[in-house]
Design a protein around this motif. Structure first.
Motif, PDB file in Angstrom:
ATOM      1  N   GLN A   1       0.380 -15.831   5.008  1.00  0.00           N
ATOM      2  CA  GLN A   1      -0.932 -15.192   4.933  1.00  0.00           C
ATOM      3  C   GLN A   1      -0.834 -13.677   4.789  1.00  0.00           C
ATOM      4  O   GLN A   1      -1.828 -13.013   4.483  1.00  0.00           O
ATOM      5  CB  GLN A   1      -1.782 -15.541   6.164  1.00  0.00           C
ATOM      6  CG  GLN A   1      -1.159 -15.140   7.498  1.00  0.00           C
ATOM      7  CD  GLN A   1      -0.377 -16.272   8.132  1.00  0.00           C
ATOM      8  OE1 GLN A   1       0.246 -17.044   7.408  1.00  0.00           O
ATOM      9  NE2 GLN A   1      -0.454 -16.390   9.440  1.00  0.00           N
ATOM     10  N   ASN A   2       0.360 -13.101   5.024  1.00  0.00           N
ATOM     11  CA  ASN A   2       0.530 -11.653   4.892  1.00  0.00           C
ATOM     12  C   ASN A   2       0.912 -11.225   3.478  1.00  0.00           C
ATOM     13  O   ASN A   2       0.850 -10.042   3.155  1.00  0.00           O
ATOM     14  CB  ASN A   2       1.622 -11.164   5.851  1.00  0.00           C
ATOM     15  CG  ASN A   2       1.204 -11.275   7.308  1.00  0.00           C
ATOM     16  OD1 ASN A   2       0.035 -11.161   7.623  1.00  0.00           O
ATOM     17  ND2 ASN A   2       2.167 -11.499   8.178  1.00  0.00           N
ATOM     18  N   ARG A   3       1.341 -12.154   2.668  1.00  0.00           N
ATOM     19  CA  ARG A   3       1.835 -11.805   1.331  1.00  0.00           C
ATOM     20  C   ARG A   3       0.736 -11.195   0.484  1.00  0.00           C
ATOM     21  O   ARG A   3      -0.396 -11.647   0.478  1.00  0.00           O
ATOM     22  CB  ARG A   3       2.408 -13.054   0.644  1.00  0.00           C
ATOM     23  CG  ARG A   3       3.685 -13.548   1.306  1.00  0.00           C
ATOM     24  CD  ARG A   3       4.139 -14.879   0.745  1.00  0.00           C
ATOM     25  NE  ARG A   3       5.206 -15.444   1.560  1.00  0.00           N
ATOM     26  CZ  ARG A   3       5.607 -16.697   1.490  1.00  0.00           C
ATOM     27  NH1 ARG A   3       5.042 -17.520   0.630  1.00  0.00           N
ATOM     28  NH2 ARG A   3       6.578 -17.129   2.267  1.00  0.00           N
ATOM     29  N   GLY A   4       1.096 -10.150  -0.234  1.00  0.00           N
ATOM     30  CA  GLY A   4       0.120  -9.456  -1.061  1.00  0.00           C
ATOM     31  C   GLY A   4      -0.524  -8.288  -0.363  1.00  0.00           C
ATOM     32  O   GLY A   4      -1.252  -7.519  -0.984  1.00  0.00           O
ATOM     33  N   TYR A   5      -0.275  -8.134   0.934  1.00  0.00           N
ATOM     34  CA  TYR A   5      -0.835  -7.020   1.691  1.00  0.00           C
ATOM     35  C   TYR A   5       0.273  -6.041   2.080  1.00  0.00           C
ATOM     36  O   TYR A   5       1.417  -6.432   2.311  1.00  0.00           O
ATOM     37  CB  TYR A   5      -1.524  -7.520   2.968  1.00  0.00           C
ATOM     38  CG  TYR A   5      -2.749  -8.355   2.712  1.00  0.00           C
ATOM     39  CD1 TYR A   5      -4.001  -7.759   2.513  1.00  0.00           C
ATOM     40  CD2 TYR A   5      -2.675  -9.743   2.654  1.00  0.00           C
ATOM     41  CE1 TYR A   5      -5.128  -8.517   2.271  1.00  0.00           C
ATOM     42  CE2 TYR A   5      -3.799 -10.515   2.414  1.00  0.00           C
ATOM     43  CZ  TYR A   5      -5.024  -9.898   2.224  1.00  0.00           C
ATOM     44  OH  TYR A   5      -6.140 -10.648   1.975  1.00  0.00           O
ATOM     45  N   VAL A   6      -0.079  -4.752   2.125  1.00  0.00           N
ATOM     46  CA  VAL A   6       0.868  -3.738   2.576  1.00  0.00           C
ATOM     47  C   VAL A   6       0.720  -3.592   4.081  1.00  0.00           C
ATOM     48  O   VAL A   6      -0.299  -3.106   4.567  1.00  0.00           O
ATOM     49  CB  VAL A   6       0.603  -2.381   1.877  1.00  0.00           C
ATOM     50  CG1 VAL A   6       1.582  -1.335   2.386  1.00  0.00           C
ATOM     51  CG2 VAL A   6       0.728  -2.535   0.370  1.00  0.00           C
ATOM     52  N   CYS A   7       1.718  -4.036   4.822  1.00  0.00           N
ATOM     53  CA  CYS A   7       1.674  -3.956   6.281  1.00  0.00           C
ATOM     54  C   CYS A   7       3.099  -3.928   6.813  1.00  0.00           C
ATOM     55  O   CYS A   7       4.064  -4.063   6.052  1.00  0.00           O
ATOM     56  CB  CYS A   7       0.889  -5.135   6.870  1.00  0.00           C
ATOM     57  SG  CYS A   7       1.554  -6.754   6.443  1.00  0.00           S
TER      58      CYS A   7
ATOM     59  N   THR B   1       5.421  -6.873   5.868  1.00  0.00           N
ATOM     60  CA  THR B   1       5.845  -7.110   4.477  1.00  0.00           C
ATOM     61  C   THR B   1       6.544  -5.909   3.846  1.00  0.00           C
ATOM     62  O   THR B   1       6.925  -5.971   2.682  1.00  0.00           O
ATOM     63  CB  THR B   1       4.621  -7.467   3.609  1.00  0.00           C
ATOM     64  OG1 THR B   1       3.667  -6.402   3.673  1.00  0.00           O
ATOM     65  CG2 THR B   1       3.968  -8.740   4.098  1.00  0.00           C
ATOM     66  N   THR B   2       6.694  -4.829   4.595  1.00  0.00           N
ATOM     67  CA  THR B   2       7.262  -3.597   4.039  1.00  0.00           C
ATOM     68  C   THR B   2       8.611  -3.298   4.681  1.00  0.00           C
ATOM     69  O   THR B   2       8.755  -3.373   5.895  1.00  0.00           O
ATOM     70  CB  THR B   2       6.327  -2.397   4.307  1.00  0.00           C
ATOM     71  OG1 THR B   2       5.020  -2.729   3.866  1.00  0.00           O
ATOM     72  CG2 THR B   2       6.810  -1.164   3.570  1.00  0.00           C
TER      73      THR B   2
ATOM     74  N   ASP C   1      -2.460 -14.665 -10.500  1.00  0.00           N
ATOM     75  CA  ASP C   1      -3.635 -13.955  -9.976  1.00  0.00           C
ATOM     76  C   ASP C   1      -4.636 -13.638 -11.079  1.00  0.00           C
ATOM     77  O   ASP C   1      -5.852 -13.722 -10.871  1.00  0.00           O
ATOM     78  CB  ASP C   1      -3.206 -12.657  -9.285  1.00  0.00           C
ATOM     79  CG  ASP C   1      -2.525 -12.898  -7.951  1.00  0.00           C
ATOM     80  OD1 ASP C   1      -2.631 -14.025  -7.438  1.00  0.00           O
ATOM     81  OD2 ASP C   1      -1.873 -11.978  -7.439  1.00  0.00           O
TER      82      ASP C   1
ATOM     83  N   SER D   1      -9.797   4.086  -2.606  1.00  0.00           N
ATOM     84  CA  SER D   1     -10.499   2.909  -2.084  1.00  0.00           C
ATOM     85  C   SER D   1     -11.814   2.675  -2.815  1.00  0.00           C
ATOM     86  O   SER D   1     -12.688   1.960  -2.339  1.00  0.00           O
ATOM     87  CB  SER D   1     -10.770   3.081  -0.581  1.00  0.00           C
ATOM     88  OG  SER D   1     -11.559   4.233  -0.342  1.00  0.00           O
TER      89      SER D   1
ATOM     90  N   GLU E   1       7.206 -11.596   8.417  1.00  0.00           N
ATOM     91  CA  GLU E   1       6.372 -11.951   7.265  1.00  0.00           C
ATOM     92  C   GLU E   1       5.971 -13.427   7.335  1.00  0.00           C
ATOM     93  O   GLU E   1       6.791 -14.298   7.594  1.00  0.00           O
ATOM     94  CB  GLU E   1       7.111 -11.679   5.958  1.00  0.00           C
ATOM     95  CG  GLU E   1       6.267 -11.991   4.730  1.00  0.00           C
ATOM     96  CD  GLU E   1       6.958 -11.653   3.437  1.00  0.00           C
ATOM     97  OE1 GLU E   1       6.390 -11.974   2.386  1.00  0.00           O
ATOM     98  OE2 GLU E   1       8.067 -11.084   3.483  1.00  0.00           O
TER      99      GLU E   1
END
Length: 405
Positions: free
Chosen positions: A60-66, A69-70, A311, A251, A57
């Motif tokens: 720049q990855n925070r806030g995204y599901v990937c 970060t999972t 946010d 989406s 992590e």
């Protein structure tokens, strides 16, 4: 007997144990540990079209599901259904809490029991390690039809492989939410009328058709059988998502009701923002502030709720930046210089090149944060000190610097 020994005895049954072990290890060479499996994108690809993403992590990855970060489980990509027993063997959890696949790749005395059944164990072990944790494939396949977009001297990949690891983790979380919501509506359940959340507008997708066992280990057994604890009520729920299908999130673009933004004249926080607009977020945060426990999960939830409020404030900021530039320099506008730089499109270049405004804005932001909380919970608010003020200020600073670009 050990976990591994018991498992071998149980699975071999009345068959020759040595033959069973050797057959399993032969099929292990067809298995590949992965987070992204090509067969989820197109079922006709082979098991070698897969990637094990070990990314860590980063901000720049925070806030995204990937995968970075999972908290997901690795999948096992297979050639066909004949390899499933081998995949199950690799996923077996031993006494130290690690899977057999991990013991193969890191080295372990736990696997010494296999030596009594296998000749040339070290040679076979080397082949297995190269198979399950080998390098990423050197080429793709026409079945996936990957799309590349030219960027500068190179290309950017637009169509990624599906991450089954994240897909089934997401499914488990969604079904955990559904389970809590059902219990919250049952007057005989201890969760009755408790707070819950749901993700709506989901689409179910099935992988592998009538033969999900040909896709991967997670697709066959349905992914996760984790135990989730409902944090606010300390009630333990067991979730078993089931196999063969997963969920796709909606989406569609959000439907936003038209709303005029209030142009601030003296202070953005008190002219543009309204306390009632943040009632729900601060109520949830108050529930965390008043909890006696202070473990890692509580602190993580507190940070997430704080980020939600930040946010939401930033949405008002972006709306003001869409207004005609120069609005902050018109007659009767007395905004502080720092807020003009932050909010007015006229000052975009200065905002991106100069840091001087960030300190003052983050201080004002933190003060508004705690004053709003105290006003919304006049009679029962938790008194905050300088340490909490500095924590919120630091979180705001990080967002402002990232937003600046």
């Amino acid at each position: 007997m050990s976990t591994l020994g018991d498992y071998i005895k149980e699975q071999a049954g009345s068959n020759n144990t040595q033959k069973w072990v050797n057959d399993i290890l032969a099929h292990v060479s067809n298995c590949r540990e992965a987070t992204h499996v090509g067969k989820y994108t197109h079922s006709s690809t082979n098991g070698s079209i897969s990637i094990l993403d070990k990314s860590e992590e980063r901000p720049q990855n925070r806030g995204y599901v990937c995968t970075a970060t999972t908290k997901h489980k690795s999948d096992i990509a297979i050639s066909d259904a004949k390899d499933l027993p081998a995949a199950k063997f690799l996923n077996l959890i031993l006494e130290d809490g690690r899977k057999v696949s991990e013991h193969f790749t890191t080295g372990s005395d736990y696997l010494n029991e296999l030596k009594q059944y296998v000749e040339n164990f070290e040679e076979i072990k080397g082949k297995i390690v190269r198979a399950i944790a080998g390098a990423a494939p050197g080429e793709t396949t026409g079945n996936i039809r990957q799309v590349y977009f030219p960027v500068g001297e190179g290309y950017h990949l637009l169509s990624l492989l599906t991450s089954s690891s994240v897909l089934y983790k997401m499914k488990a979380v969604i079904q955990q939410q559904e389970s809590v919501s059902e219990k919250a509506k049952d007057s005989k359940n201890e969760l009755y009328r408790k707070q819950y959340s749901l993700i709506k507008d989901l689409t179910a997708i099935k992988f592998g058709g009538t033969q999900p066992q040909n896709i991967s280990s997670l697709n066959t057994k349905g992914g996760y059988e984790d135990i989730y604890a409902e944090e606010l009520n300390n009630v333990t729920l067991r979730i078993n998502p089931g196999g063969g299908f997963a969920y796709l999130l909606s989406s569609s673009p959000p439907i936003i009701a038209p709303r005029d933004i209030i142009i601030p004249r003296s202070d953005f926080f008190y002219n543009t923002l309204r306390r009632w607009q943040f009632r729900n977020e601060f109520d949830r945060l108050h529930a965390i502030f008043t909890k006696e426990r202070n473990n890692a999960k509580i602190r993580k939830l507190r940070r997430e709720l704080t980020a939600d409020i930040i946010d939401k404030v930033m949405q008002f900021v972006y709306a003001l930046r869409e207004c005609e530039k120069d609005w902050s320099d018109r007659e009767h506008n007395h905004l502080p210089r720092s807020q003009k730089i932050w909010l007015d499109k006229k000052y975009e270049e200065q905002r991106n090149q100069d840091d001087s405004w960030i300190e003052e804005v983050s201080t004002d932001f933190a003060r508004w944060f705690f004053r709003t909380y105290e006003k919304l919970h006049k009679d029962d608010h938790v008194k905050m000190g300088q340490e909490e003020m500095l924590t919120i200020k630091a979180e705001v600073k990080e967002v402002l610097k990232y937003d600046r670009g």
